[in-house]
Structure formats: C-alpha cells, structure tokens
Design a protein around this motif. Structure first.
Motif, PDB file in Angstrom:
ATOM      1  N   GLY A 111       1.066  -1.116  -0.076  1.00 17.10           N
ATOM      2  CA  GLY A 111      -0.160   0.236   0.108  1.00 17.10           C
ATOM      3  C   GLY A 111       1.128   1.417   0.157  1.00 17.10           C
ATOM      4  N   ARG A 112       1.955   0.893   0.269  1.00 15.21           N
ATOM      5  CA  ARG A 112       2.318   2.678   0.263  1.00 15.21           C
ATOM      6  C   ARG A 112       3.561   2.316  -0.767  1.00 15.21           C
ATOM      7  N   GLU A 113       3.485   4.184  -1.428  1.00 15.48           N
ATOM      8  CA  GLU A 113       3.932   4.570  -2.935  1.00 15.48           C
ATOM      9  C   GLU A 113       4.854   4.714  -2.865  1.00 15.48           C
ATOM     10  N   VAL A 114       5.700   4.577  -4.923  1.00 14.87           N
ATOM     11  CA  VAL A 114       7.552   4.403  -4.618  1.00 14.87           C
ATOM     12  C   VAL A 114       7.169   5.697  -5.494  1.00 14.87           C
ATOM     13  N   TYR A 115       8.344   6.685  -5.245  1.00 14.45           N
ATOM     14  CA  TYR A 115       8.150   7.446  -5.796  1.00 14.45           C
ATOM     15  C   TYR A 115      10.097   7.038  -6.431  1.00 14.45           C
ATOM     16  N   ARG A 133      16.299   3.301  -2.318  1.00 16.49           N
ATOM     17  CA  ARG A 133      17.280   4.387  -1.779  1.00 16.49           C
ATOM     18  C   ARG A 133      16.969   3.377   0.170  1.00 16.49           C
ATOM     19  N   ALA A 134      15.085   4.314  -0.245  1.00 17.03           N
ATOM     20  CA  ALA A 134      14.995   5.038   1.210  1.00 17.03           C
ATOM     21  C   ALA A 134      13.573   3.846   2.029  1.00 17.03           C
ATOM     22  N   VAL A 135      13.707   3.379   2.569  1.00 19.20           N
ATOM     23  CA  VAL A 135      11.791   3.047   3.407  1.00 19.20           C
ATOM     24  C   VAL A 135      11.254   3.970   4.764  1.00 19.20           C
ATOM     25  N   GLY A 136       9.954   5.015   3.982  1.00 15.22           N
ATOM     26  CA  GLY A 136       9.506   5.337   5.491  1.00 15.22           C
ATOM     27  C   GLY A 136       8.079   5.301   4.858  1.00 15.22           C
ATOM     28  N   ASP A 137       7.314   6.898   5.129  1.00 12.76           N
ATOM     29  CA  ASP A 137       6.390   7.002   4.910  1.00 12.76           C
ATOM     30  C   ASP A 137       5.611   6.439   3.349  1.00 12.76           C
ATOM     31  N   VAL A 138       7.130   6.915   2.777  1.00 10.47           N
ATOM     32  CA  VAL A 138       6.827   5.741   1.028  1.00 10.47           C
ATOM     33  C   VAL A 138       8.053   5.541   0.780  1.00 10.47           C
ATOM     34  N   VAL A 139       8.525   4.902   0.010  1.00  5.13           N
ATOM     35  CA  VAL A 139       9.046   3.688  -0.537  1.00  5.13           C
ATOM     36  C   VAL A 139      10.133   4.502  -1.753  1.00  5.13           C
ATOM     37  N   LEU A 140      11.674   5.327  -1.194  1.00  8.51           N
ATOM     38  CA  LEU A 140      12.148   5.491  -2.713  1.00  8.51           C
ATOM     39  C   LEU A 140      13.200   4.478  -3.029  1.00  8.51           C
ATOM     40  N   ILE A 141      13.261   5.109  -5.375  1.00 13.37           N
ATOM     41  CA  ILE A 141      14.198   3.581  -5.423  1.00 13.37           C
ATOM     42  C   ILE A 141      15.042   4.761  -6.800  1.00 13.37           C
ATOM     43  N   ASN A 142      16.049   3.861  -7.101  1.00 15.18           N
ATOM     44  CA  ASN A 142      16.343   4.346  -8.263  1.00 15.18           C
ATOM     45  C   ASN A 142      15.835   4.927  -8.813  1.00 15.18           C
ATOM     46  N   ASP A 143      16.057   6.205  -9.965  1.00 14.64           N
ATOM     47  CA  ASP A 143      15.476   6.820 -11.080  1.00 14.64           C
ATOM     48  C   ASP A 143      15.284   5.837 -11.896  1.00 14.64           C
ATOM     49  N   VAL A 144      14.437   5.176 -12.335  1.00 12.33           N
ATOM     50  CA  VAL A 144      14.028   4.381 -13.098  1.00 12.33           C
ATOM     51  C   VAL A 144      13.390   4.505 -13.968  1.00 12.33           C
ATOM     52  N   ILE A 145      13.020   5.702 -14.597  1.00 11.38           N
ATOM     53  CA  ILE A 145      13.574   6.827 -15.670  1.00 11.38           C
ATOM     54  C   ILE A 145      14.334   6.451 -16.757  1.00 11.38           C
ATOM     55  N   GLU A 146      15.317   7.035 -15.435  1.00  9.64           N
ATOM     56  CA  GLU A 146      17.126   6.954 -16.269  1.00  9.64           C
ATOM     57  C   GLU A 146      17.209   5.630 -17.044  1.00  9.64           C
ATOM     58  N   ARG A 147      16.635   4.497 -16.015  1.00 11.40           N
ATOM     59  CA  ARG A 147      17.032   3.409 -16.325  1.00 11.40           C
ATOM     60  C   ARG A 147      15.716   2.574 -17.539  1.00 11.40           C
ATOM     61  N   LEU A 148      14.578   3.162 -17.132  1.00 11.81           N
ATOM     62  CA  LEU A 148      14.317   2.442 -18.795  1.00 11.81           C
ATOM     63  C   LEU A 148      14.472   3.158 -19.468  1.00 11.81           C
TER      64      LEU A 148
END
Length: 100
Positions: free
Chosen positions: A13-17, A70-85
């Motif tokens: 249920g957490r949002e990923v950015y 990269r980080a888990v809190g109220d939301v989850v931060l991931i490496n920049d998926v746009i650059e990877r895609l």
C-alpha cells in the motif's frame, strides 16, 4: 540505537517514488527469497502510466528489484527508474520485470 524491525506486510500500500520525486506506483506485494530470508523485489500496481507507456499494459504491474530501493519510510524511494527505462540497454537491472 537499534531500529525496530517492521512487518513485511507494512510495505503493501505504500507509494513508490523515484529519487527525483516521480511517482512510480504503489506496492501491491513483495517478492521473497525464502532461503535467504530476504525481500528481492517489490510488485507495483497503480502504476504511473505515463512512465510505463508502451512498456507495460494498463492492467499489468511490474516487479522492481529490491536492490533499487534507496529508502523506506512513509513512502519508498527507488533509484531513478526513468533513467533505467530510457537507456534501452540490455543490462539486467536496466528494466523492470513484467509481472505475470
């Protein structure tokens, strides 16, 4: 100080950015390696359709490798998926895996 471990289900249920602040999706499930007792991926649904346009059907989710987190809190931060895609490379970590 030791952090109190959280239940794996608390991720659902957490949002990923991306680390650049772009909404990627919402965690629907987690992929586990039971032998290693580790999370290996995050199954995302409610995807940012602009981000995944032409790559993933609207009713399909993706599994993001947990190593991108990269980080888990109220939301989850991931490496920049746009650059990877957008790289278009065939490197294993360059694309999210389509969920079956």
């Amino acid at each position: 100080m030791n952090a109190v471990p959280e239940e794996i289900t608390s991720l659902v249920g957490r949002e990923v950015y991306s680390n650049n602040g772009v909404f990627v999706g919402e965690i629907e499930d987690v992929r586990l390696d039971l032998d290693a007792q580790a999370v290996t991926g995050l199954a995302l649904a409610e995807l940012n359709h602009e981000l995944f346009a032409g790559r993933v059907d609207r009713n399909t989710g993706v599994i993001v490798p947990y190593r991108w987190v990269r980080a888990v809190g109220d939301v989850v931060l991931i490496n920049d998926v746009i650059e990877r895609l957008d790289t278009g490379t065939d490197e294993p970590e360059a694309e999210a895996e389509a969920e079956v």
